[in-house]
Design a protein around this motif. Structure first.
Motif, PDB file in Angstrom:
ATOM      1  N   ASN A 248       5.736   5.904   1.455  1.00 32.96           N
ATOM      2  CA  ASN A 248       5.710   7.225   2.185  1.00 32.96           C
ATOM      3  C   ASN A 248       4.377   7.054   2.850  1.00 32.96           C
ATOM      4  OD1 ASN A 248       5.419   9.806   2.876  1.00 32.96           O
ATOM      5  ND2 ASN A 248       6.626  10.869   1.335  1.00 32.96           N
ATOM      6  N   PRO A 249       4.233   7.544   4.222  1.00 31.76           N
ATOM      7  CA  PRO A 249       2.943   7.461   4.617  1.00 31.76           C
ATOM      8  C   PRO A 249       1.770   8.541   4.066  1.00 31.76           C
ATOM      9  CG  PRO A 249       4.476   7.251   6.518  1.00 31.76           C
ATOM     10  CD  PRO A 249       5.198   7.354   5.192  1.00 31.76           C
ATOM     11  N   SER A 250       2.520   9.469   3.511  1.00 30.63           N
ATOM     12  CA  SER A 250       1.529  10.569   3.047  1.00 30.63           C
ATOM     13  C   SER A 250       1.028  10.196   1.489  1.00 30.63           C
ATOM     14  CB  SER A 250       2.260  11.869   2.749  1.00 30.63           C
ATOM     15  OG  SER A 250       2.820  12.305   4.307  1.00 30.63           O
ATOM     16  N   SER A 251       1.810   9.172   1.091  1.00 31.66           N
ATOM     17  CA  SER A 251       1.166   9.009  -0.431  1.00 31.66           C
ATOM     18  C   SER A 251      -0.167   8.430  -0.247  1.00 31.66           C
ATOM     19  CB  SER A 251       2.035   7.674  -0.990  1.00 31.66           C
ATOM     20  OG  SER A 251       3.453   8.260  -1.058  1.00 31.66           O
ATOM     21  N   LEU A 252      -0.999   8.586  -1.430  1.00 28.89           N
ATOM     22  CA  LEU A 252      -2.438   8.242  -1.297  1.00 28.89           C
ATOM     23  C   LEU A 252      -2.641   6.526  -1.874  1.00 28.89           C
ATOM     24  CD1 LEU A 252      -4.163  11.186  -3.108  1.00 28.89           C
ATOM     25  CD2 LEU A 252      -4.063  10.703  -0.855  1.00 28.89           C
ATOM     26  N   HIS A 253      -1.672   6.148  -2.451  1.00 27.20           N
ATOM     27  CA  HIS A 253      -1.883   4.717  -2.981  1.00 27.20           C
ATOM     28  C   HIS A 253      -1.717   3.735  -1.926  1.00 27.20           C
ATOM     29  CE1 HIS A 253       2.552   4.996  -2.802  1.00 27.20           C
ATOM     30  NE2 HIS A 253       2.507   5.782  -3.920  1.00 27.20           N
ATOM     31  N   GLY A 254      -1.951   2.642  -1.984  1.00 36.90           N
ATOM     32  CA  GLY A 254      -1.885   1.385  -1.091  1.00 36.90           C
ATOM     33  C   GLY A 254      -0.321   1.353  -0.492  1.00 36.90           C
ATOM     34  N   ILE A 255       0.442   1.572  -1.302  1.00 41.46           N
ATOM     35  CA  ILE A 255       1.892   1.318  -0.576  1.00 41.46           C
ATOM     36  C   ILE A 255       1.925   2.094   0.639  1.00 41.46           C
ATOM     37  CG2 ILE A 255       4.419   1.052  -1.070  1.00 41.46           C
ATOM     38  CD1 ILE A 255       3.846   0.292  -3.977  1.00 41.46           C
ATOM     39  N   GLY A 256       1.812   3.550   0.324  1.00 44.05           N
ATOM     40  CA  GLY A 256       1.631   4.530   1.348  1.00 44.05           C
ATOM     41  C   GLY A 256       0.769   4.040   2.410  1.00 44.05           C
ATOM     42  N   ALA A 257      -0.266   3.644   2.077  1.00 46.22           N
ATOM     43  CA  ALA A 257      -1.361   3.451   3.201  1.00 46.22           C
ATOM     44  C   ALA A 257      -0.758   2.309   4.101  1.00 46.22           C
ATOM     45  CB  ALA A 257      -2.961   2.927   2.495  1.00 46.22           C
TER      46      ALA A 257
ATOM     47  N   LYS B  79      -0.268   2.663   8.002  1.00 46.78           N
ATOM     48  CA  LYS B  79      -0.985   1.790   9.046  1.00 46.78           C
ATOM     49  C   LYS B  79       0.063   1.454   9.994  1.00 46.78           C
ATOM     50  CE  LYS B  79      -3.538  -2.242   9.046  1.00 46.78           C
ATOM     51  NZ  LYS B  79      -3.689  -3.560   8.346  1.00 46.78           N
ATOM     52  N   LEU B  80       1.316   0.837   9.678  1.00 48.12           N
ATOM     53  CA  LEU B  80       2.474   0.414  10.469  1.00 48.12           C
ATOM     54  C   LEU B  80       2.715   1.656  11.562  1.00 48.12           C
ATOM     55  CD1 LEU B  80       4.720  -1.594   8.442  1.00 48.12           C
ATOM     56  CD2 LEU B  80       3.132  -2.450  10.167  1.00 48.12           C
ATOM     57  N   LEU B  81       2.829   2.674  11.080  1.00 49.93           N
ATOM     58  CA  LEU B  81       3.075   4.063  11.661  1.00 49.93           C
ATOM     59  C   LEU B  81       1.957   4.189  12.942  1.00 49.93           C
ATOM     60  CD1 LEU B  81       5.463   6.411  12.139  1.00 49.93           C
ATOM     61  CD2 LEU B  81       3.637   7.514  10.677  1.00 49.93           C
ATOM     62  N   THR B  82       0.819   4.076  12.620  1.00 50.49           N
ATOM     63  CA  THR B  82      -0.231   4.353  13.510  1.00 50.49           C
ATOM     64  C   THR B  82      -0.157   3.286  14.373  1.00 50.49           C
ATOM     65  OG1 THR B  82      -1.461   5.252  11.777  1.00 50.49           O
ATOM     66  CG2 THR B  82      -2.875   4.485  13.788  1.00 50.49           C
ATOM     67  N   GLN B  83       0.186   1.917  13.989  1.00 48.07           N
ATOM     68  CA  GLN B  83       0.031   0.910  14.958  1.00 48.07           C
ATOM     69  C   GLN B  83       1.209   1.131  15.914  1.00 48.07           C
ATOM     70  OE1 GLN B  83       0.629  -2.760  12.574  1.00 48.07           O
ATOM     71  NE2 GLN B  83      -1.578  -2.742  12.499  1.00 48.07           N
ATOM     72  N   ALA B  84       2.651   1.520  15.396  1.00 48.11           N
ATOM     73  CA  ALA B  84       3.739   1.807  16.465  1.00 48.11           C
ATOM     74  C   ALA B  84       3.332   2.939  17.291  1.00 48.11           C
ATOM     75  CB  ALA B  84       5.001   2.350  15.521  1.00 48.11           C
ATOM     76  N   ARG B  85       2.552   3.782  16.910  1.00 45.29           N
ATOM     77  CA  ARG B  85       2.385   5.099  17.846  1.00 45.29           C
ATOM     78  C   ARG B  85       1.249   4.524  18.891  1.00 45.29           C
ATOM     79  NH1 ARG B  85       3.086  10.007  15.901  1.00 45.29           N
ATOM     80  NH2 ARG B  85       2.490   9.443  13.895  1.00 45.29           N
ATOM     81  N   GLN B  86       0.370   3.616  18.455  1.00 50.50           N
ATOM     82  CA  GLN B  86      -0.763   3.087  19.503  1.00 50.50           C
ATOM     83  C   GLN B  86       0.219   2.268  20.597  1.00 50.50           C
ATOM     84  OE1 GLN B  86      -3.009   0.887  16.559  1.00 50.50           O
ATOM     85  NE2 GLN B  86      -4.655   2.868  16.514  1.00 50.50           N
ATOM     86  N   GLN B  87       0.943   1.415  20.098  1.00 51.53           N
ATOM     87  CA  GLN B  87       1.824   0.360  20.973  1.00 51.53           C
ATOM     88  C   GLN B  87       2.584   1.292  22.040  1.00 51.53           C
ATOM     89  OE1 GLN B  87       4.064  -1.794  17.814  1.00 51.53           O
ATOM     90  NE2 GLN B  87       2.446  -3.015  17.743  1.00 51.53           N
ATOM     91  N   VAL B  88       3.204   2.394  21.416  1.00 54.91           N
ATOM     92  CA  VAL B  88       4.152   3.383  22.415  1.00 54.91           C
ATOM     93  C   VAL B  88       2.998   3.840  23.405  1.00 54.91           C
ATOM     94  CG1 VAL B  88       5.341   5.377  22.559  1.00 54.91           C
ATOM     95  CG2 VAL B  88       6.027   3.444  20.731  1.00 54.91           C
ATOM     96  N   ALA B  89       1.923   4.308  23.133  1.00 54.03           N
ATOM     97  CA  ALA B  89       0.919   5.064  23.971  1.00 54.03           C
ATOM     98  C   ALA B  89       0.648   4.149  24.790  1.00 54.03           C
ATOM     99  CB  ALA B  89      -0.062   5.624  23.096  1.00 54.03           C
ATOM    100  N   GLN B  90       0.276   2.891  24.495  1.00 52.33           N
ATOM    101  CA  GLN B  90      -0.399   1.941  25.357  1.00 52.33           C
ATOM    102  C   GLN B  90       1.016   1.549  26.426  1.00 52.33           C
ATOM    103  OE1 GLN B  90      -1.179  -1.774  23.784  1.00 52.33           O
ATOM    104  NE2 GLN B  90      -3.339  -1.987  24.638  1.00 52.33           N
ATOM    105  N   LEU B  91       2.054   1.313  26.018  1.00 53.82           N
ATOM    106  CA  LEU B  91       3.217   0.920  26.969  1.00 53.82           C
ATOM    107  C   LEU B  91       3.350   2.301  28.069  1.00 53.82           C
ATOM    108  CD1 LEU B  91       5.537  -0.581  24.456  1.00 53.82           C
ATOM    109  CD2 LEU B  91       4.559  -1.862  26.344  1.00 53.82           C
ATOM    110  N   LEU B  92       3.383   3.259  27.345  1.00 56.51           N
ATOM    111  CA  LEU B  92       3.521   4.626  28.310  1.00 56.51           C
ATOM    112  C   LEU B  92       2.326   5.054  29.114  1.00 56.51           C
ATOM    113  CD1 LEU B  92       6.118   6.543  25.843  1.00 56.51           C
ATOM    114  CD2 LEU B  92       6.724   5.033  27.766  1.00 56.51           C
TER     115      LEU B  92
END
Ligand SMILES: Cc1ncc(COP(=O)(O)O)c(C=O)c1O
Length: 381
Positions: free
Chosen positions: A30-39, A43-56
């Motif tokens: 869960n991206p909101s979790s404080l531990h490494g698995i959440g982190a 990170k993947l969610l942020t990357q996806a957002r960056q990629q979409v923003a760049q494409l659009l």
């Protein structure tokens, strides 16, 4: 099977499915979790957002992941309506919007908003002058789609955007669902404030979408809770969905670069051949139309009957009407364009992807001619 119903939905690309599976399995945190698995998930969610923003070609903080076109349109329109109602309660839409825009506005009308529904001309296009005439002091939002889902008519988004630049308090929403990867739209240049995208229309997965909201636009959230998506859309994020949506978007943009010529060739062939068939009326306008949608009517032959006759030959097209099977299915868009019920109740939409071939189009025309001949004989007897 010949699948000519890509405006209803597309077959997901293998790479999209692979990325969904991989993220769901290996990065399930869960991206909101404080531990490494959440982190890792974050990170993947942020990357996806960056990629979409760049494409659009927009900013990362202007991208919101949603569950698709219906949610995007609801969030855009109600989010603006509820946040800006103190300034005015007037909204302008066109008569050919998707049900997720039209019915959202019907709901708002019940809540006291005033909705102006603009007509379209014979080519199924909104006239910019009609937008201008409809604007009032109380107008807070104009919502006009980019590519019409039934006829493929491209709406004058850039021109409406320019007009609205002179009305700084009016927000501009565009339903871009049918245009993505087929017809360019420069969000910033067109002065768009909100823009809806749905992944399953470009070989992404159902239940995933993107809403662009220009930085600084005040919105009223429809889902409250855990404050995800910068407080606008609470709910644990669909990380695998977002990553696979970014992948599908990148892929469709690449396909557009390489395979547009083939797509244009297939749709041109379909239109030319359809025009030669006696009794067939092509509703898709000759100019300013998307390359993947071909809409026609055969007055006297109900759309459903023809859809099923083609299905018997392994050809999948649609009636364009997404209304419930109990309702009389007539194309509201073709009716808005022509005012003719005989055309509106016999409408067929063929919608293509970059995968479709000229050979498939030739088979479809051959089978269509044969099906019409059979149906006419049945009707005579
Ligand atoms: C123009 C348009 N807007 C919105 C939608 C709704 O999208 P979704 O199926 O992702 O809810 C569709 C789907 O057909 C559409 O064609």
């Amino acid at each position: 099977m010949i699948y000519f119903d890509n405006s209803a939905t597309t077959m997901p690309y293998d790479e999209v499915l692979d990325s969904f599976m991989k993220v769901s399995k290996d990065y399930f945190g869960n991206p909101s979790s404080l531990h490494g698995i959440g982190a890792m998930a974050e990170k993947l969610l942020t990357q996806a957002r960056q990629q979409v923003a760049q494409l659009l070609e927009v900013y990362e903080n202007e991208i919101y992941f949603t569950s698709g076109g219906t949610e995007g349109n609801n969030l855009a329109i109600k989010g603006v309506a509820f946040a800006h109602q103190n300034r005015g309660k007037h909204i302008i839409i066109s008569s050919i919007e998707h049900a997720s825009v039209k019915q959202t506005c019907e709901q708002l009308a019940e809540l006291g908003f005033e909705i102006t529904i603009l007509p379209v001309n014979k080519d199924g296009r909104v006239e910019v002058s009609s937008v201008e005439e409809a604007i009032k002091e109380e107008t807070i939002l104009v919502s006009v789609m980019h590519v019409n889902n039934e006829t493929g008519a491209i709406q004058p988004i850039e021109e409406i955007g320019s007009l609205l630049k002179n009305h700084s308090k009016i927000l501009f929403h565009v339903d871009f669902v049918q245009g993505v990867g087929k017809v360019d739209l420069n969000i910033k240049k067109c002065g768009i404030d909100l823009c809806t995208i749905s992944a399953h229309k470009f070989h992404g997965l159902k239940g995933n979408g993107i809403l662009f909201i220009r930085e600084g636009v005040k919105m009223f959230p429809l889902f409250t809770g855990g404050s995800q998506e910068r407080k606008l859309r609470s709910g644990t994020e669909n990380v695998a969905g977002a990553v696979s949506t970014a992948k599908a978007l990148r892929m469709i943009f690449q396909k557009k670069k390489h395979d547009m010529k083939n797509l244009l060739e297939v749709s041109r062939f379909l239109k030319e051949e359809l025009m030669k068939i006696p009794g067939v009326v092509v509703n898709t306008p000759e100019e300013n139309c998307a390359p993947h949608i071909v809409n026609f009517s055969v007055p006297g032959v109900k759309s459903e009957v023809l859809v099923h006759a083609l299905e018997e030959k392994g050809i999948y097209v649609s009636t364009t009407s997404a209304c419930s099977s109990k309702k009389k299915s007539i194309s509201s868009t073709v009716f808005a364009m022509t005012g003719r019920e005989d055309l509106a109740e016999s409408t067929i939409r063929m919608s293509l992807s970059y995968q479709n071939t000229l050979e498939e189009a030739q088979t479809v025309i051959k089978e269509l001619i044969a099906a019409l001949k059979r149906l006419k004989e049945v009707m005579k007897s």
